[in-house]
Design a protein around this motif. Structure first.
Motif, PDB file in Angstrom:
ATOM      1  N   SER A 102       0.419  -0.809   0.234  1.00 11.78           N
ATOM      2  CA  SER A 102      -0.336   0.331   0.240  1.00 11.78           C
ATOM      3  C   SER A 102       0.955   1.299   0.122  1.00 11.78           C
ATOM      4  CB  SER A 102      -0.751  -0.123   0.978  1.00 11.78           C
ATOM      5  OG  SER A 102       0.631   0.075   2.299  1.00 11.78           O
ATOM      6  N   GLY A 103       2.048   1.475   0.322  1.00  8.08           N
ATOM      7  CA  GLY A 103       2.745   2.185   0.584  1.00  8.08           C
ATOM      8  C   GLY A 103       2.353   3.569   1.333  1.00  8.08           C
ATOM      9  N   LEU A 104       2.158   2.591   2.728  1.00  8.08           N
ATOM     10  CA  LEU A 104       1.907   3.212   3.925  1.00  8.08           C
ATOM     11  C   LEU A 104       2.610   2.567   4.850  1.00  8.08           C
ATOM     12  CD1 LEU A 104      -2.454   3.845   3.033  1.00  8.08           C
ATOM     13  CD2 LEU A 104      -0.638   5.556   3.238  1.00  8.08           C
ATOM     14  N   PRO A 105       2.409   3.540   5.824  1.00 12.35           N
ATOM     15  CA  PRO A 105       3.264   2.802   7.193  1.00 12.35           C
ATOM     16  C   PRO A 105       2.055   1.980   8.135  1.00 12.35           C
ATOM     17  CG  PRO A 105       3.197   4.974   7.809  1.00 12.35           C
ATOM     18  CD  PRO A 105       2.467   4.921   6.039  1.00 12.35           C
ATOM     19  N   VAL A 106       1.801   0.457   8.211  1.00 13.58           N
ATOM     20  CA  VAL A 106       0.882  -0.327   9.052  1.00 13.58           C
ATOM     21  C   VAL A 106       1.245  -1.343  10.065  1.00 13.58           C
ATOM     22  CG1 VAL A 106      -0.290  -1.919   7.875  1.00 13.58           C
ATOM     23  CG2 VAL A 106       0.156  -0.748   6.417  1.00 13.58           C
ATOM     24  N   ASP A 107       1.192  -0.974  10.787  1.00  9.02           N
ATOM     25  CA  ASP A 107       1.030  -1.952  12.488  1.00  9.02           C
ATOM     26  C   ASP A 107      -0.649  -2.741  12.205  1.00  9.02           C
ATOM     27  OD1 ASP A 107       1.319  -2.409  15.162  1.00  9.02           O
ATOM     28  OD2 ASP A 107       0.059  -0.550  15.571  1.00  9.02           O
ATOM     29  N   PHE A 108       0.336  -3.766  12.500  1.00  5.52           N
ATOM     30  CA  PHE A 108      -1.159  -4.786  12.302  1.00  5.52           C
ATOM     31  C   PHE A 108      -0.493  -5.699  13.338  1.00  5.52           C
ATOM     32  CE2 PHE A 108      -1.823  -9.679  11.364  1.00  5.52           C
ATOM     33  CZ  PHE A 108      -3.352  -9.423  10.055  1.00  5.52           C
ATOM     34  N   GLN A 109      -2.048  -6.320  13.287  1.00  9.04           N
ATOM     35  CA  GLN A 109      -2.066  -7.015  14.714  1.00  9.04           C
ATOM     36  C   GLN A 109      -3.252  -7.828  14.738  1.00  9.04           C
ATOM     37  OE1 GLN A 109      -1.954  -5.259  18.452  1.00  9.04           O
ATOM     38  NE2 GLN A 109      -0.651  -3.960  17.891  1.00  9.04           N
ATOM     39  N   ILE A 110      -3.024  -9.107  15.135  1.00 11.73           N
ATOM     40  CA  ILE A 110      -3.682 -10.260  15.157  1.00 11.73           C
ATOM     41  C   ILE A 110      -4.829 -10.295  16.732  1.00 11.73           C
ATOM     42  CG2 ILE A 110      -4.455 -12.359  15.033  1.00 11.73           C
ATOM     43  CD1 ILE A 110      -2.230 -12.582  12.672  1.00 11.73           C
ATOM     44  N   GLN A 111      -5.920 -10.341  17.079  1.00  9.13           N
ATOM     45  CA  GLN A 111      -6.570 -10.178  17.796  1.00  9.13           C
ATOM     46  C   GLN A 111      -7.208 -11.130  17.917  1.00  9.13           C
ATOM     47  OE1 GLN A 111      -7.840  -6.175  17.677  1.00  9.13           O
ATOM     48  NE2 GLN A 111      -6.204  -5.281  19.404  1.00  9.13           N
ATOM     49  N   ARG A 112      -7.475 -11.941  19.633  1.00  6.66           N
ATOM     50  CA  ARG A 112      -8.811 -12.351  19.797  1.00  6.66           C
ATOM     51  C   ARG A 112      -9.802 -11.499  19.833  1.00  6.66           C
ATOM     52  NH1 ARG A 112     -10.430 -14.777  24.498  1.00  6.66           N
ATOM     53  NH2 ARG A 112      -9.970 -17.291  24.326  1.00  6.66           N
ATOM     54  N   GLN A 113     -10.959 -12.437  19.530  1.00  9.40           N
ATOM     55  CA  GLN A 113     -12.661 -11.849  19.426  1.00  9.40           C
ATOM     56  C   GLN A 113     -12.732 -11.096  20.575  1.00  9.40           C
ATOM     57  OE1 GLN A 113     -15.981 -14.212  18.857  1.00  9.40           O
ATOM     58  NE2 GLN A 113     -17.169 -12.547  18.012  1.00  9.40           N
ATOM     59  N   THR A 114     -12.633 -11.231  21.733  1.00  9.11           N
ATOM     60  CA  THR A 114     -12.770 -11.108  22.871  1.00  9.11           C
ATOM     61  C   THR A 114     -12.577 -10.542  23.670  1.00  9.11           C
ATOM     62  OG1 THR A 114     -13.537 -13.687  23.376  1.00  9.11           O
ATOM     63  CG2 THR A 114     -13.782 -12.427  25.618  1.00  9.11           C
ATOM     64  N   GLU A 115     -11.150  -9.987  23.288  1.00  5.39           N
ATOM     65  CA  GLU A 115     -10.153  -8.546  24.273  1.00  5.39           C
ATOM     66  C   GLU A 115     -10.417  -7.719  23.018  1.00  5.39           C
ATOM     67  OE1 GLU A 115      -9.108 -12.235  24.013  1.00  5.39           O
ATOM     68  OE2 GLU A 115      -8.744 -12.388  26.262  1.00  5.39           O
ATOM     69  N   ALA A 116     -11.081  -7.730  21.498  1.00  2.00           N
ATOM     70  CA  ALA A 116     -11.143  -6.918  20.239  1.00  2.00           C
ATOM     71  C   ALA A 116     -12.303  -5.788  21.098  1.00  2.00           C
ATOM     72  CB  ALA A 116     -10.751  -7.503  19.562  1.00  2.00           C
TER      73      ALA A 116
END
Length: 177
Positions: free
Chosen positions: A138-152
């Motif tokens: 994308s050309g963007l600075p991306v912070d990616f995380q995988i989250q658990r549904q309950t915590e999210a």
């Protein structure tokens, strides 16, 4: 031949002036329509200010959306990728926060010892790898995380002012055309 002074109404006019004059005469001749009290109240209000969906440039958002479609396909049992964080609220965002929300059982199956996922090597590797892929795509600075549904849902609920915008669910260009 005698020259006489012409009144203003008989003076020669440019087409633009003539159109304005005709429009003014027609407006004066037309009675104003009667408004119901409800219509008058609605018309007296200022329209609500427009809200932006996000502050990302449209071409970059399109590319991020396309890249997230691949991530969504890779994690078929997920709830998908979401754009969250400051890029939804302000023009001067630092990075684009993208979250992939997994069902609790699927998250636990992938990251067994993830009471604190940041200490799980597989979770860290997957998040860093996907963040790098999304950034390059994308050309963007991306912070990616995988989250658990309950915590999210518990930590970042809409009632607390947090918003999520789904990514990777359409293939159209957001700039139109």
């Amino acid at each position: 031949m005698t020259l006489r002074h012409r009144p203003k109404e008989e003076q020669p006019q440019t087409p633009a002036v003539a159109r304005k004059r005709i429009a003014k005469l027609l407006e004066e001749a037309r009675p104003a329509p009667e408004l119901s009290p409800l219509d008058a109240a609605v018309m007296a209000q200022d329209p609500p200010p427009m809200r932006r969906a996000n502050f990302l440039p449209a071409p970059h958002y399109f590319l991020l959306n396309q890249a997230c479609a691949v991530v969504n396909q890779a994690f078929e049992s997920s709830f998908g990728c979401y754009l969250v964080g400051s890029s939804l609220r302000k023009r001067d965002y630092r990075d684009c926060d993208v979250r992939l929300i997994l069902d609790d059982a699927e998250f636990d199956k992938l990251f067994r010892s993830a009471s604190a996922p940041q200490y799980n090597a597989l979770w860290s590797l997957m998040c860093a790898s996907i963040a790098l892929h999304l950034s390059q795509a994308s050309g963007l600075p991306v912070d990616f995380q995988i989250q658990r549904q309950t915590e999210a849902n518990a930590e970042f609920s809409a009632k607390d002012g947090h918003h999520r915008h789904a990514l990777g669910i359409f293939r159209g260009y957001p700039g139109g055309g």
